[in-house]
Design an enzyme around this catalytic site. Structure first.
Site, PDB file in Angstrom:
ATOM      1  NE  ARG A 229      52.577  40.844  39.625  1.00  0.00           N
ATOM      2  CZ  ARG A 229      51.912  40.321  38.593  1.00  0.00           C
ATOM      3  NH1 ARG A 229      51.001  39.413  38.787  1.00  0.00           N
ATOM      4  NH2 ARG A 229      52.180  40.711  37.369  1.00  0.00           N
ATOM      5  CE1 TYR A 230      50.652  39.336  44.626  1.00  0.00           C
ATOM      6  CE2 TYR A 230      50.632  37.589  42.994  1.00  0.00           C
ATOM      7  CZ  TYR A 230      50.133  38.777  43.456  1.00  0.00           C
ATOM      8  OH  TYR A 230      49.142  39.409  42.782  1.00  0.00           O
TER       9      TYR A 230
ATOM     10  NE  ARG B  99      50.085  33.759  45.477  1.00  0.00           N
ATOM     11  CZ  ARG B  99      50.043  34.860  46.222  1.00  0.00           C
ATOM     12  NH1 ARG B  99      50.933  35.075  47.189  1.00  0.00           N
ATOM     13  NH2 ARG B  99      49.131  35.795  45.995  1.00  0.00           N
TER      14      ARG B  99
ATOM     15  CB  CYS C 237      46.450  27.672  24.741  1.00  0.00           C
ATOM     16  SG  CYS C 237      47.367  28.781  25.812  1.00  0.00           S
TER      17      CYS C 237
ATOM     18  CB  CYS D 182      41.160  33.186  25.291  1.00  0.00           C
ATOM     19  SG  CYS D 182      41.055  31.574  26.109  1.00  0.00           S
TER      20      CYS D 182
ATOM     21  CB  CYS E  15      44.819  35.424  25.792  1.00  0.00           C
ATOM     22  SG  CYS E  15      46.277  34.901  26.706  1.00  0.00           S
TER      23      CYS E  15
ATOM     24  NE  ARG F  36      51.105  34.788  31.391  1.00  0.00           N
ATOM     25  CZ  ARG F  36      50.618  33.900  32.264  1.00  0.00           C
ATOM     26  NH1 ARG F  36      50.078  32.771  31.851  1.00  0.00           N
ATOM     27  NH2 ARG F  36      50.700  34.135  33.555  1.00  0.00           N
TER      28      ARG F  36
ATOM     29  CG  ASP G 268      44.509  41.171  32.984  1.00  0.00           C
ATOM     30  OD1 ASP G 268      44.312  41.899  33.976  1.00  0.00           O
ATOM     31  OD2 ASP G 268      44.743  39.947  33.065  1.00  0.00           O
TER      32      ASP G 268
ATOM     33  CG  ASP H 197      47.029  40.795  37.785  1.00  0.00           C
ATOM     34  OD1 ASP H 197      47.935  41.463  38.335  1.00  0.00           O
ATOM     35  OD2 ASP H 197      47.056  39.560  37.680  1.00  0.00           O
TER      36      ASP H 197
ATOM     37  CE  LYS I 207      45.864  36.987  39.562  1.00  0.00           C
ATOM     38  NZ  LYS I 207      47.331  36.791  39.650  1.00  0.00           N
TER      39      LYS I 207
HETATM   40  C1  LIG Z   1      47.911  35.655  39.677  1.00  0.00           C
HETATM   41  C2  LIG Z   1      49.308  35.400  40.021  1.00  0.00           C
HETATM   42  C3  LIG Z   1      49.644  34.515  41.042  1.00  0.00           C
HETATM   43  C4  LIG Z   1      48.609  33.748  41.838  1.00  0.00           C
HETATM   44  O1  LIG Z   1      47.899  34.588  42.652  1.00  0.00           O
HETATM   45  P1  LIG Z   1      46.812  33.981  43.667  1.00  0.00           P
HETATM   46  O2  LIG Z   1      46.130  35.193  44.192  1.00  0.00           O
HETATM   47  O3  LIG Z   1      47.588  33.209  44.692  1.00  0.00           O
HETATM   48  O4  LIG Z   1      45.924  33.082  42.872  1.00  0.00           O
HETATM   49  C5  LIG Z   1      50.966  34.338  41.344  1.00  0.00           C
HETATM   50  N1  LIG Z   1      51.935  35.001  40.668  1.00  0.00           N
HETATM   51  C6  LIG Z   1      51.645  35.854  39.678  1.00  0.00           C
HETATM   52  C7  LIG Z   1      52.754  36.538  38.989  1.00  0.00           C
HETATM   53  C8  LIG Z   1      50.322  36.080  39.321  1.00  0.00           C
HETATM   54  O5  LIG Z   1      50.034  36.928  38.322  1.00  0.00           O
HETATM   55  S1  SF4 Z   2      43.610  32.861  28.473  1.00  0.00           S
HETATM   56 FE1  SF4 Z   2      45.495  32.803  27.203  1.00  0.00          FE
HETATM   57  S2  SF4 Z   2      46.860  31.418  28.293  1.00  0.00           S
HETATM   58 FE2  SF4 Z   2      44.780  30.999  29.045  1.00  0.00          FE
HETATM   59  S3  SF4 Z   2      43.975  29.368  27.696  1.00  0.00           S
HETATM   60 FE3  SF4 Z   2      43.303  31.308  26.841  1.00  0.00          FE
HETATM   61  S4  SF4 Z   2      44.901  31.768  25.300  1.00  0.00           S
HETATM   62 FE4  SF4 Z   2      45.786  30.241  26.690  1.00  0.00          FE
END
Ligand SMILES: *Cc1c(COP(=O)(O)O)cnc(C)c1O
Ligand code: SF4
Length: 358
Positions: free
Chosen positions: A97-98, A101, A110, A114, A117, A119, A278, A315, A322
């Site tokens: 996304r960025y 990184r 996991c 959670c 979560c 995801r 989220d 996010d 974010k």
């Molecule tokens: C959250 C996230 C990051 C990390 O973001 P930081 O602000 O650097 O902690 C990087 N890529 C994606 C896709 C993310 O969702």
């Molecule tokens: S938030 Fe989602 S990805 Fe993170 S530890 Fe919990 S279940 Fe796993």
């Protein structure tokens, strides 16, 4: 823990099925058919170390991991992929996304699942382990993108990998010249601290800069065993940051947040992000409105050490990234600032004028 049921043989293994939850006294018989339906859709796992922290099913630890019939209800604003990761995946396992990184998700397992979560539609015990060929394609993608300086290992939980596999991944990433920084996002030190073995810690070490971000939402997660596992990681020279999610019934009060962030600071864990929840399917029972989150953080300002202060972030739904959510101390028009006691002060503008407090 007077209200905790006496330990049974089952407490030595991870609870996964509705029947196991019933036998452990974490769900009642009447809700079993609905819990079974939840189970068909979302994985459950409550490892022994986390189980031992639950005093009753609706406490701040239990709420995070015990399935609820409410998860069967998807609110109209909830999305299967709330932060739009799927569209940003150039090859399996990578999310980009960025510019500087990228995420690498080597597996979707996991230590616990959670209930909030983001995801949750993807994670699970038989999900998403990248095989050698898929991992190699992810490394190739990273090698071909020189703008990527930082690789964030997430999942799933990268510390659920074997030490051998993690070591292999860390070596391959460190060998990419433009990658300077490796970050590991994990819940294992608090959820299953016994998994932080010397071999696993050795595998985390690298000639590149390594940072670890531990996900914890309540001070009780910092058990003696969790503290010891964090210490092991820190002794290896890896700085540890904390990330938390603002959750109804878990940490939605000033004392709960204060306790959480103080527990982090006292374990040399720097609070990094407090995430706005989220909107993943069936998570409405955890929702705390943004205005309430801002007010909670504002109430800590000036009262707790600045080391304990995370950035409150949202996010943006749909994959826009974010953004910090404040609280904002600068008044409108932006000429004065309100201090934690509610008193206003003038701020000097770049042209040298000083605005008078109104
Ligand atoms: C959250 C996230 C990051 C990390 O973001 P930081 O602000 O650097 O902690 C990087 N890529 C994606 C896709 C993310 O969702
Ligand atoms: S938030 Fe989602 S990805 Fe993170 S530890 Fe919990 S279940 Fe796993």
């Amino acid at each position: 823990m007077p209200s905790c049921p006496a330990p049974s043989p089952a407490s030595s293994r991870t609870l996964r099925t509705p029947q196991e939850l019933l036998e452990a006294g974490l769900v009642d018989a009447a809700s079993l058919p609905e819990i079974a339906k939840v189970e068909e859709r979302y994985a459950t796992a409550i490892p022994p170390a986390f189980r031992s922290l639950i005093e009753n099913p609706d406490d701040p630890i239990g709420r995070q991991v015990i399935p609820s019939p409410e998860e069967l209800i998807t609110a109209s604003h909830e999305l299967a992929d709330p932060i739009g990761d799927d569209a940003l995946s150039p090859v399996p396992g990578i999310v980009h996304r960025y510019a500087d990184r990228a995420l690498l998700k080597p597996l979707l397992i996991c230590p616990l699942y959670c209930r909030f979560c983001f995801r949750r539609e993807h994670v699970g015990p038989d999900g998403g382990l990248l095989d050698e060929a898929a991992l190699e394609r992810a490394f190739s993608w990273l090698r071909a993108h020189p703008a990527i300086r930082e690789v964030i290992l997430t999942g799933g939980d990268p510390l659920m990998l074997s030490a051998r596999r993690l070591d292999h991944i860390m070596h391959e990433l460190a060998a990419i010249p433009h990658v300077t920084t490796l970050r590991i996002h994990t819940r294992v030190p608090v959820a299953a601290p016994e998994k932080i073995t010397d071999e696993l810690v050795a595998a985390m070490d690298s000639e590149k800069a390594v940072w670890l971000v531990v996900h914890a939402n309540h001070e009780r997660e910092f058990s003696p065993e969790a503290r010891a596992s964090l210490k092991k990681i820190q002794r290896c020279g890896i700085p540890v940051l904390g990330q938390s999610v603002l959750l109804r019934g878990v940490n939605d009060s000033a004392p709960a947040l204060e306790g959480l962030f103080r527990a982090m600071v006292e374990n040399q864990v720097k609070p990094y992000y407090l995430h706005q929840l989220d909107a993943a399917p069936g998570t409405a029972r955890f929702h705390v409105p943004i205005e309430e989150g801002q007010a909670l953080l504002a109430s800590l300002r000036g009262r707790v050490t600045g080391l304990a202060w995370p950035t409150y972030v949202l996010d943006i739904p749909g994959g826009y990234g974010k953004v910090p959510l404040g609280p904002d101390y600068l008044d409108q028009p932006r000429a004065t600032v309100t201090d934690p006691n509610g008193q206003r002060h003038a701020i000097q503008s770049p042209d040298g004028t000083i605005a008078a407090p109104s």
